[in-house]
Write a protein that holds these residues in place. Structure first.
Motif, PDB file in Angstrom:
ATOM      1  N   ALA A  62       0.959  -0.734  -0.474  1.00  0.00           N
ATOM      2  CA  ALA A  62       0.104  -0.468   0.001  1.00  0.00           C
ATOM      3  C   ALA A  62       1.011   0.776   0.018  1.00  0.00           C
ATOM      4  CB  ALA A  62      -0.761   0.243   1.429  1.00  0.00           C
ATOM      5  N   ARG A  63       1.916   1.652   0.789  1.00  0.00           N
ATOM      6  CA  ARG A  63       3.731   2.553   0.582  1.00  0.00           C
ATOM      7  C   ARG A  63       4.146   2.230  -0.761  1.00  0.00           C
ATOM      8  NH1 ARG A  63       7.176   1.920   3.967  1.00  0.00           N
ATOM      9  NH2 ARG A  63       6.397  -0.018   4.624  1.00  0.00           N
ATOM     10  N   SER A  64       3.801   1.257  -1.562  1.00  0.00           N
ATOM     11  CA  SER A  64       4.723   1.519  -2.585  1.00  0.00           C
ATOM     12  C   SER A  64       4.068   1.888  -4.114  1.00  0.00           C
ATOM     13  CB  SER A  64       5.289  -0.281  -2.797  1.00  0.00           C
ATOM     14  OG  SER A  64       5.953  -0.135  -2.160  1.00  0.00           O
ATOM     15  N   PHE A  65       4.737   2.335  -4.717  1.00  0.00           N
ATOM     16  CA  PHE A  65       3.910   2.818  -6.188  1.00  0.00           C
ATOM     17  C   PHE A  65       5.430   3.028  -7.475  1.00  0.00           C
ATOM     18  CE2 PHE A  65       2.676   7.020  -9.017  1.00  0.00           C
ATOM     19  CZ  PHE A  65       1.161   5.457  -9.452  1.00  0.00           C
ATOM     20  N   PRO A  81       7.837   6.523   3.062  1.00  0.00           N
ATOM     21  CA  PRO A  81       7.429   6.234   4.906  1.00  0.00           C
ATOM     22  C   PRO A  81       6.309   5.566   5.232  1.00  0.00           C
ATOM     23  CG  PRO A  81       8.110   8.072   3.915  1.00  0.00           C
ATOM     24  CD  PRO A  81       8.361   8.013   2.616  1.00  0.00           C
ATOM     25  N   THR A  82       4.975   7.007   4.646  1.00  0.00           N
ATOM     26  CA  THR A  82       4.002   6.290   5.125  1.00  0.00           C
ATOM     27  C   THR A  82       2.423   6.645   3.614  1.00  0.00           C
ATOM     28  OG1 THR A  82       2.891   9.064   4.119  1.00  0.00           O
ATOM     29  CG2 THR A  82       4.019   8.423   6.692  1.00  0.00           C
ATOM     30  N   ARG A  83       1.586   5.762   4.020  1.00  0.00           N
ATOM     31  CA  ARG A  83       0.345   6.030   2.251  1.00  0.00           C
ATOM     32  C   ARG A  83       0.283   7.138   2.139  1.00  0.00           C
ATOM     33  NH1 ARG A  83      -3.490   0.264   3.703  1.00  0.00           N
ATOM     34  NH2 ARG A  83      -1.808  -0.675   4.773  1.00  0.00           N
ATOM     35  N   GLU A  84      -0.226   8.148   2.933  1.00  0.00           N
ATOM     36  CA  GLU A  84      -0.514   9.483   2.343  1.00  0.00           C
ATOM     37  C   GLU A  84       0.360  10.339   1.168  1.00  0.00           C
ATOM     38  OE1 GLU A  84      -0.498   8.691   5.403  1.00  0.00           O
ATOM     39  OE2 GLU A  84      -2.431   8.732   6.091  1.00  0.00           O
ATOM     40  N   ALA A  85       2.064   9.673   1.464  1.00  0.00           N
ATOM     41  CA  ALA A  85       3.129   9.790   0.993  1.00  0.00           C
ATOM     42  C   ALA A  85       2.540   9.518  -0.485  1.00  0.00           C
ATOM     43  CB  ALA A  85       4.648  10.001   1.064  1.00  0.00           C
TER      44      ALA A  85
END
Length: 530
Positions: A307-310, A316-320
């Motif tokens: 969920a934190r990877s793109f 570091p966060t899902r928001e980022a």
């Protein structure tokens, strides 16, 4: 006195125990634990005796000690949970009528009768003395175990009687208590048996709720319910712990295994649901270190990482990560036609991207795309210029080659210029000769290319039918093929060098090849005329 009703939600419905019902349920579970304790003491008494003869030395004090423990533990339970100031005599069983103590009155007589009966029967059978002694030893051990079993049954009767005495005491003291009747217990046993022998039964949860309402004190019932309904495991464990049921560690471990096997955990939401159950169980009993807990924690970490990877980048966060995805979508939409942009447009785009507050990784990704597009434009421009210049170089003149190398180095923009420079530098007599050999090789038929290898291998196989020497022919064919392949690979590398990886073949190289072919043809004609 202290107590109140207990309420818990199970299977989407409320389960409510009144103060009196809860008190009797807890009393039943206490008596179960007391039975295990007293049973252990009886077992210790028999272990200390060792055999039938050893039992003869058991004293009345040994038996009394069992009752002292039974009464003391019961009084402690009552004073801690229900009433203060209870005296032992208030819960005593009728003196001399306790099943275990009553049986002890005839203990020695019973042992002697058993021994004498066994000896009498062996004599009647006319067995030799040694055989009688051997069989008597086996008999004595069986009788010893039988007596132990009978006395454990006596403990059960004592515990049942004691529970009844305590229930009567509560009623006399006006302590609220709703006694589980024999009818309640029989019906619960019947339902429990029914759902176990019918595993595919619909509405099993309904039967379980009925048992919990009427008589939840059945043996193996906690283990069954937690294994059968893993999605309710935390609530069931909370209930059984509160009402005093003993839930061993192995039962919890089995229920956790069932939880992992039966509940889906393919998505993060499903896995978090299991994690919540595990957290609730952890609040009741320590399960850290359990295999299932480790597996679920690992899955959650993997889902979180996902969920934190793109675009292959871990944030570091899902928001980022969400901001990075939004930035990517903006830039991807804006520069969807990047392959049709010119150099000026790419440079303007680079300046604009740098001026914005896009995620650094995403910004760098699109800056790299702009750089690659510019390189692509330069490669096209360089290819158009250098292909003409390359063909006009005299490959036999060092001055012409050096001049071309200098020009390409000055005006070339792309990395492609180095390949043209390398090709021109490689135009020497040795490489040209190798180029010619490779051109000839390409024009050969398959038989001309591999005939020798096939011949050696085929001959080797033929000889091998009659002699192991044929292996030498096969080996020779393999060696020739290896050396041939190595040579051709070297020739191909030189051919790629001189043709800028196959992009362009210098006209003088083609002339050399054609001249060699013409010369070869003329030589063959002269030979035929002779």
């Amino acid at each position: 006195m202290a107590g109140s009703e207990y309420e818990i939600e199970l299977f989407g419905k409320k389960l409510i125990y009144s103060e009196g019902k809860l008190r009797d349920i807890k009393l039943h579970f206490f008596m179960d634990d007391l039975y295990e304790l007293i049973k252990m003491q009886v077992g210790q008494l028999f272990d200390n005796a060792g055999d039938l003869n050893g039992l003869l030395y058991t004293t009345n004090e040994d038996i009394t000690e069992i009752y002292v423990t039974m009464y003391d533990v019961t009084i402690q339970y009552i004073e801690k949970n229900v009433l203060k100031g209870i005296e032992a005599k208030e819960i005593f069983l009728t003196p001399g009528e306790e099943p275990l103590r009553k049986k002890y009155k005839h203990w020695n007589q019973e042992i002697r009768q058993r021994e004498n009966e066994a000896k009498r029967k062996m004599k009647e059978d006319g067995l030799p003395y040694e055989e009688q002694m051997h069989r008597f030893a086996e008999y004595a051990q069986r009788e010893f175990e039988d007596m132990k079993y009978v006395y454990v049954l006596g403990v059960i009767n004592d515990i049942v009687s004691l529970r009844s005495h305590v229930e009567e005491l509560f009623m006399q003291k006006h302590v609220p208590i709703e006694i589980i009747t024999d009818k309640d217990q029989d019906e619960a046993v019947e339902m429990f048996t029914y759902i176990r022998v019918n595993p595919n039964l619909e509405n099993k949860a309904g039967y379980v709720l009925r048992i919990l309402n009427s008589c939840p004190v059945l043996k193996n019932f906690p283990a069954y319910t937690m294994n059968e309904f893993p999605d309710q495991m935390d609530k069931l464990l909370q209930l059984f712990t509160f009402i005093g049921a003993s839930v061993p560690k192995n039962v919890i471990e089995s229920a956790l295994k069932s939880l992992y096997e039966k509940l889906p955990h393919d998505t993060e939401a499903q896995t978090l649901k299991i994690k919540q159950i595990l957290d609730n169980v952890q609040n009741i009993t320590d399960i850290q270190g359990n295999v299932v807990v480790g597996k679920i924690n690992k899955l959650i970490a993997e889902f979180d990482l996902q969920a934190r990877s793109f675009q292959g980048i871990e944030y570091p966060t899902r928001e980022a990560r969400k901001k990075a995805e939004d930035d990517y979508n903006i830039l991807n939409k804006k520069y969807r036609e990047i392959n049709s942009m010119n150099e000026g447009q790419c440079n303007s785009a680079r300046e604009w991207i740098i001026s914005q507050s896009f995620d650094s990784h995403i910004a760098q990704m699109f800056l790299l795309k702009m750089d690659n597009r510019i390189q692509q434009i330069w490669e096209i421009e360089d290819s158009e210029k250098f292909s003409v210049l390359f063909q006009n170089v005299d490959i036999h003149s060092e001055e012409s080659k050096n001049q071309a190398i200098k020009i390409i180095g000055l005006i070339g923009k792309s990395a492609d210029k180095n390949r043209y420079i390398d090709a021109i530098k490689g135009m020497n007599a040795e490489n040209i000769s190798i180029f010619q050999k490779y051109e000839k090789w390409k024009k050969k038929s398959i038989f001309q290319k591999y005939g020798i290898v096939w011949g050696l291998v085929g001959l080797g196989i033929l000889i091998l039918m009659f002699s192991p020497i044929g292996l030498l022919g096969i080996a020779a064919g393999c060696i020739v093929h290896y050396l041939q392949k190595k040579e051709i690979r070297n020739q191909q590398n030189i051919w790629n060098l001189l043709t800028v990886d196959g992009k362009i073949v210098h006209k003088q190289l083609l002339e050399v090849v054609e001249n060699n072919v013409d010369n070869l043809t003329a030589d063959k004609k002269e030979e035929s005329q002779c």
